[in-house]
Write a protein that holds these residues in place. Structure first.
Motif, PDB file in Angstrom:
ATOM      1  N   TYR A 152      30.958  30.299  47.236  1.00 28.75           N
ATOM      2  CA  TYR A 152      29.877  31.085  47.838  1.00 28.75           C
ATOM      3  C   TYR A 152      29.397  30.431  49.127  1.00 28.75           C
ATOM      4  O   TYR A 152      29.078  29.248  49.160  1.00 28.75           O
ATOM      5  N   THR A 261      38.431  41.976  42.418  1.00 30.06           N
ATOM      6  CA  THR A 261      37.652  40.761  42.234  1.00 30.06           C
ATOM      7  C   THR A 261      38.501  39.514  42.007  1.00 30.06           C
ATOM      8  O   THR A 261      39.674  39.594  41.667  1.00 30.06           O
ATOM      9  N   ALA A 264      34.568  34.021  39.738  1.00 34.53           N
ATOM     10  CA  ALA A 264      33.487  33.318  40.442  1.00 34.53           C
ATOM     11  C   ALA A 264      32.792  32.399  39.448  1.00 34.53           C
ATOM     12  O   ALA A 264      31.660  32.655  39.020  1.00 34.53           O
ATOM     13  N   TYR A 275      33.912  38.227  41.470  1.00 38.04           N
ATOM     14  CA  TYR A 275      33.308  38.623  42.746  1.00 38.04           C
ATOM     15  C   TYR A 275      34.284  39.486  43.537  1.00 38.04           C
ATOM     16  O   TYR A 275      35.451  39.129  43.716  1.00 38.04           O
ATOM     17  N   ALA A 280      29.579  42.009  42.671  1.00 36.18           N
ATOM     18  CA  ALA A 280      30.150  41.214  41.587  1.00 36.18           C
ATOM     19  C   ALA A 280      30.094  41.992  40.275  1.00 36.18           C
ATOM     20  O   ALA A 280      29.339  42.961  40.135  1.00 36.18           O
ATOM     21  N   HIS A 294      24.704  41.972  42.245  1.00 40.02           N
ATOM     22  CA  HIS A 294      24.820  40.850  43.167  1.00 40.02           C
ATOM     23  C   HIS A 294      23.695  39.863  42.902  1.00 40.02           C
ATOM     24  O   HIS A 294      23.865  38.850  42.265  1.00 40.02           O
TER      25      HIS A 294
END
Length: 347
Positions: A152, A261, A264, A275, A280, A294
């Motif tokens: 992130y 995705t 994460a 994600y 997400a 999110h």
């Protein structure tokens, strides 16, 4: 938490709930239509704009950052030729987070907050800070858009905002307004620019800094840009999420791309999180299809949300106290996630 506001909305209407107070001194209730900073929930707005441009054929997810911002991502091993638009939106670029570079324990105190609450940064200044150190990794040279390593970083969305401006010739804020806010009639949603203020009605945003036993009023502050600046209401945020997952904002191909995705791990205190492109997914007990979400954090406020995969039902919430004191911070995060999960589990 000092105060919490939440809303569940679907095709039949909305249900609202509130608890606590808007201010610890005045003891008034949290306003039903309170404005608040949605923090990184802004990233879903930004990703939506980028994907609209992709759907219009003006941009490709496989385009490199270098293609649109020549020379902007270079130095200390960083290389915009190895980072695609998809990497930015999926958080697989390896770019450092400008908020974390050079930060130490002494940067999180009431005094440092007060000294810096009116200080602003341009996107280029934020990017420069992030590029001051080597990247955590560079995406696979053979197929960078399919990179699976995840980390992130707010910098990804700073760069995405700059890409939007390069493609359209307009500011990121203008594109968000004209493509999302205005068409959906989100009268309580806006991008504040460099203003540190949240309009009324709102609630005081408190922060417990590390090693502090009393909260600090952190209502004022610069919220960034395409990575986290949007101010909204629980109702407007829910309208946006239902429109997005309901297919009103993106073409089917782009909505499908948003939902591609990667794992994460260790992002939030929940298992199985994946994600996508600014959105997400996580499993929820009682639902075979999980929920999309999110979430966003600003000094003094937490925005937590969830929406069913078909966009039929959305939950949005704001908590007006942020704890930065270790275990209490995680407990707070788990509580907000449980609140959203419980509201969507049987819907």
């Amino acid at each position: 938490m000092s105060g919490v506001l939440a809303e569940v909305q679907d095709a039949h209407g909305r249900t609202r709930a509130r608890a606590g107070v808007a201010d610890l001194a005045a003891k008034d209730p949290v306003p039903w239509d309170a404005y608040y900073r949605i923090g990184s929930d802004t990233k879903t707005f930004t990703a939506t704009v980028v994907l609209q441009l992709v759907g219009e054929g003006r941009l490709k997810l496989t385009d490199t950052v270098e293609r649109w911002l020549p020379g902007a991502v270079r130095g200390h091993g960083n290389d915009g030729r190895r980072i695609t638009v998809a990497n930015l939106l999926r958080q697989t670029s390896g770019l450092n987070d400008y908020l974390s570079v050079g930060a130490g324990p002494g940067d999180f105190t009431p005094d440092t907050y007060r000294r810096g609450r009116f200080r602003t940064q341009t996107p280029k200044e934020q990017l420069t800070a992030a590029l001051g150190e080597p990247p955590r990794w560079l995406p696979d040279a053979d197929d960078p858009a399919r990179e699976r390593r995840w980390g992130y970083s707010n910098t990804n969305y700073v760069v995405a905002g700059l890409v939007v401006e390069a493609v359209t010739g307009h500011s990121w804020a203008q594109e968000v307004h004209e493509r999302i806010i205005e068409p959906l009639g989100l009268r309580g949603t806006f991008t504040p620019g460099t203003s540190p203020y949240v309009p009324r009605p709102t609630a005081t945003a408190y922060t417990y800094f590390p090693k502090e036993s009393r909260p600090t009023d952190t209502t004022l502050g610069f919220g960034g840009g395409a990575d986290g600046c949007v101010i909204s209401t629980a109702h407007d945020h829910g309208v946006f999420l239902r429109a997005l997952l309901g297919g009103r904002l993106l073409r089917p191909a782009q909505l499908a791309a948003m939902r591609e995705t990667v794992p994460a791990d260790d992002w939030i205190p929940a298992d199985g999180v994946r994600y996508g492109l600014g959105l997400a997914w996580r499993p929820v007990a009682g639902r075979d299809d999980g929920i999309w979400f999110h979430g966003g954090t600003s000094l003094g406020s937490l925005s937590e949300c969830g929406v069913t995969p078909d966009g039929a039902t959305a939950v949005t919430s704001a908590a007006f106290t942020l704890r930065l004191d270790g275990p209490a911070q995680e407990a707070q995060a788990r509580a907000t996630l449980r609140m959203v999960d419980a509201a969507l589990a049987a819907r």
